[in-house]
Design an enzyme around this catalytic site. Structure first.
Site, PDB file in Angstrom:
ATOM      1  N   LYS A   1       0.835  -1.204   0.000  1.00 27.94           N
ATOM      2  CA  LYS A   1       0.000   0.000   0.000  1.00 27.94           C
ATOM      3  C   LYS A   1       0.868   1.253   0.000  1.00 27.94           C
ATOM      4  O   LYS A   1       0.584   2.213  -0.715  1.00 27.94           O
ATOM      5  CB  LYS A   1      -0.922   0.005   1.218  1.00 27.94           C
ATOM      6  CG  LYS A   1      -2.092  -0.960   1.094  1.00 27.94           C
ATOM      7  CD  LYS A   1      -2.747  -1.233   2.440  1.00 27.94           C
ATOM      8  CE  LYS A   1      -3.697  -2.422   2.308  1.00 27.94           C
ATOM      9  NZ  LYS A   1      -4.139  -2.970   3.590  1.00 27.94           N
TER      10      LYS A   1
ATOM     11  N   GLN B   1      -5.474  -2.187   9.314  1.00 26.22           N
ATOM     12  CA  GLN B   1      -5.172  -3.485   8.713  1.00 26.22           C
ATOM     13  C   GLN B   1      -5.755  -4.602   9.564  1.00 26.22           C
ATOM     14  O   GLN B   1      -5.566  -4.628  10.786  1.00 26.22           O
ATOM     15  CB  GLN B   1      -3.650  -3.638   8.559  1.00 26.22           C
ATOM     16  CG  GLN B   1      -3.211  -4.923   7.884  1.00 26.22           C
ATOM     17  CD  GLN B   1      -3.694  -5.029   6.436  1.00 26.22           C
ATOM     18  OE1 GLN B   1      -3.712  -4.067   5.700  1.00 26.22           O
ATOM     19  NE2 GLN B   1      -4.099  -6.215   6.048  1.00 26.22           N
TER      20      GLN B   1
ATOM     21  N   ASP C   1     -11.731   1.584   3.250  1.00 30.20           N
ATOM     22  CA  ASP C   1     -11.929   0.143   3.058  1.00 30.20           C
ATOM     23  C   ASP C   1     -13.377  -0.184   2.695  1.00 30.20           C
ATOM     24  O   ASP C   1     -13.657  -1.279   2.202  1.00 30.20           O
ATOM     25  CB  ASP C   1     -11.614  -0.604   4.367  1.00 30.20           C
ATOM     26  CG  ASP C   1     -10.259  -1.300   4.335  1.00 30.20           C
ATOM     27  OD1 ASP C   1      -9.808  -1.665   3.234  1.00 30.20           O
ATOM     28  OD2 ASP C   1      -9.681  -1.483   5.419  1.00 30.20           O
TER      29      ASP C   1
HETATM   30  N1  GUN Z   1      -6.830  -7.723   5.543  1.00 31.90           N
HETATM   31  C1  GUN Z   1      -7.013  -8.482   4.433  1.00 31.90           C
HETATM   32  N2  GUN Z   1      -7.608  -7.763   3.476  1.00 31.90           N
HETATM   33  C2  GUN Z   1      -7.820  -6.536   3.981  1.00 31.90           C
HETATM   34  C3  GUN Z   1      -8.395  -5.350   3.449  1.00 31.90           C
HETATM   35  O1  GUN Z   1      -8.860  -5.276   2.311  1.00 31.90           O
HETATM   36  N3  GUN Z   1      -8.413  -4.287   4.295  1.00 31.90           N
HETATM   37  C4  GUN Z   1      -7.937  -4.333   5.553  1.00 31.90           C
HETATM   38  N4  GUN Z   1      -8.013  -3.248   6.306  1.00 31.90           N
HETATM   39  N5  GUN Z   1      -7.396  -5.420   6.075  1.00 31.90           N
HETATM   40  C5  GUN Z   1      -7.331  -6.512   5.280  1.00 31.90           C
END
Ligand code: GUN
Length: 283
Positions: free
Chosen positions: A51, A95, A118
């Site tokens: 990211k 996350q 998200d």
């Molecule tokens: N963990 C696995 N996929 C994701 C996601 O798309 N967003 C977040 N925040 N955590 C994750």
């Protein structure tokens, strides 16, 4: 045809970079994404690194807040409250997964809805299911982009989703339904799964089990989207939920792991951050 999420994401990111480059003159700053990483889960660390790299490519300011797995829920909620109140923060991403002693639902609900890049906030989820304007979750959005980018017809076709998670299975089923696919959502209690999946013209696999989908589960000419990110138990390498070598000859269109859905997820996160930024400029 193997479709590359990596290539599509690259071209979309290049367009976003051009757009973001115009922001300082127009708005006096660039979008700012804050990612909160709790603990050191290897999968999560690698997502967060990806990211940060993508943000850099697009010209989005990225801050990663790292905290130990021992952080208390109250302390995490306090960080989120500060970011909600900070006018220089456009997007907040916590996350997942979080350590067991922290209530994930409570943490997600604490994020300002407008900064929820998200699309996991209950109000965003509700808006999705009511077909109202909302922030779409990144992986489902990326999957639709991939299908559309590959020229896959969705309307009227039989789509089968394996997995019913809040992050992927349920929202991607809804997005396919909104595009007039006939959608079946399958899961661990589905009887005779291979019989169901063989009927799929579009098969989306998101269960997190290495090489779960074998050739006998796929119909001739199916479109196969592999959302899995697993470690191959034999080689230790990254692998998907689909046995790619066996399934690829039967599929008309298929994605690979890595280089398929993953880069599109990150790409859509950048897009959601830009959208959150622009909404804040309009106010
Ligand atoms: N963990 C696995 N996929 C994701 C996601 O798309 N967003 C977040 N925040 N955590 C994750």
């Amino acid at each position: 045809m193997v479709i590359s999420g990596k290539d599509l994401a690259q071209s979309l990111k290049a367009k976003m970079a051009e757009q973001v480059a115009t922001f300082p003159a127009k708005y006096g700053r660039v979008p700012h994404l804050v990612v909160i990483l709790v603990g050191e889960d290897p999968g999560s660390v690698s997502y967060v690194t990806g990211k940060a790299r993508a943000a850099e490519e697009v010209g989005i300011r990225n801050t990663t807040i790292r905290r130990s797995a021992e952080i208390g829920e109250g302390e995490l909620l306090e960080i989120i409250a500060q970011l909600n109140a900070d006018p220089d923060v456009d997007g907040i991403l916590v996350q997942l997964p979080l350590p067991r002693h922290i209530d994930e639902d409570r943490v997600i609900a604490a994020i300002d809805k407008g900064k929820d890049v998200d699309g996991f906030h209950p109000l965003n989820v509700a808006a999705l299911w009511q077909k109202q304007p909302c922030t779409l979750p990144c992986t489902p959005k990326g999957i639709i982009r991939l299908l559309e980018g590959a020229g896959v017809e969705i309307a009227g076709r039989k789509a089968v989703v394996i997995g019913r998670s809040n992050i992927v299975g349920l929202p991607v089923a809804k997005l396919l339904l909104d595009r007039n696919a006939t959608v079946t959502v399958t899961h661990s209690r589905t009887r005779d799964l291979p019989q169901v999946t063989r009927e799929a013209e579009i098969l989306v696999v998101a269960i997190g089990r290495p090489r779960f989908v074998t050739a006998d589960m796929v119909g001739e000419g199916a479109v196969v989207i592999d959302v899995g990110v697993n470690r191959d138990p034999d080689t230790g390498k990254l692998c998907g939920d689909v046995d790619f070598a066996a399934v690829e000859p039967k599929a008309s269109v298929i994605t690979k792991v890595p280089g398929g859905v993953g880069p599109m997820t990150i790409c859509c996160l950048m897009e959601n951050t830009i959208e959150a930024f622009l909404r804040r400029q309009e106010r």
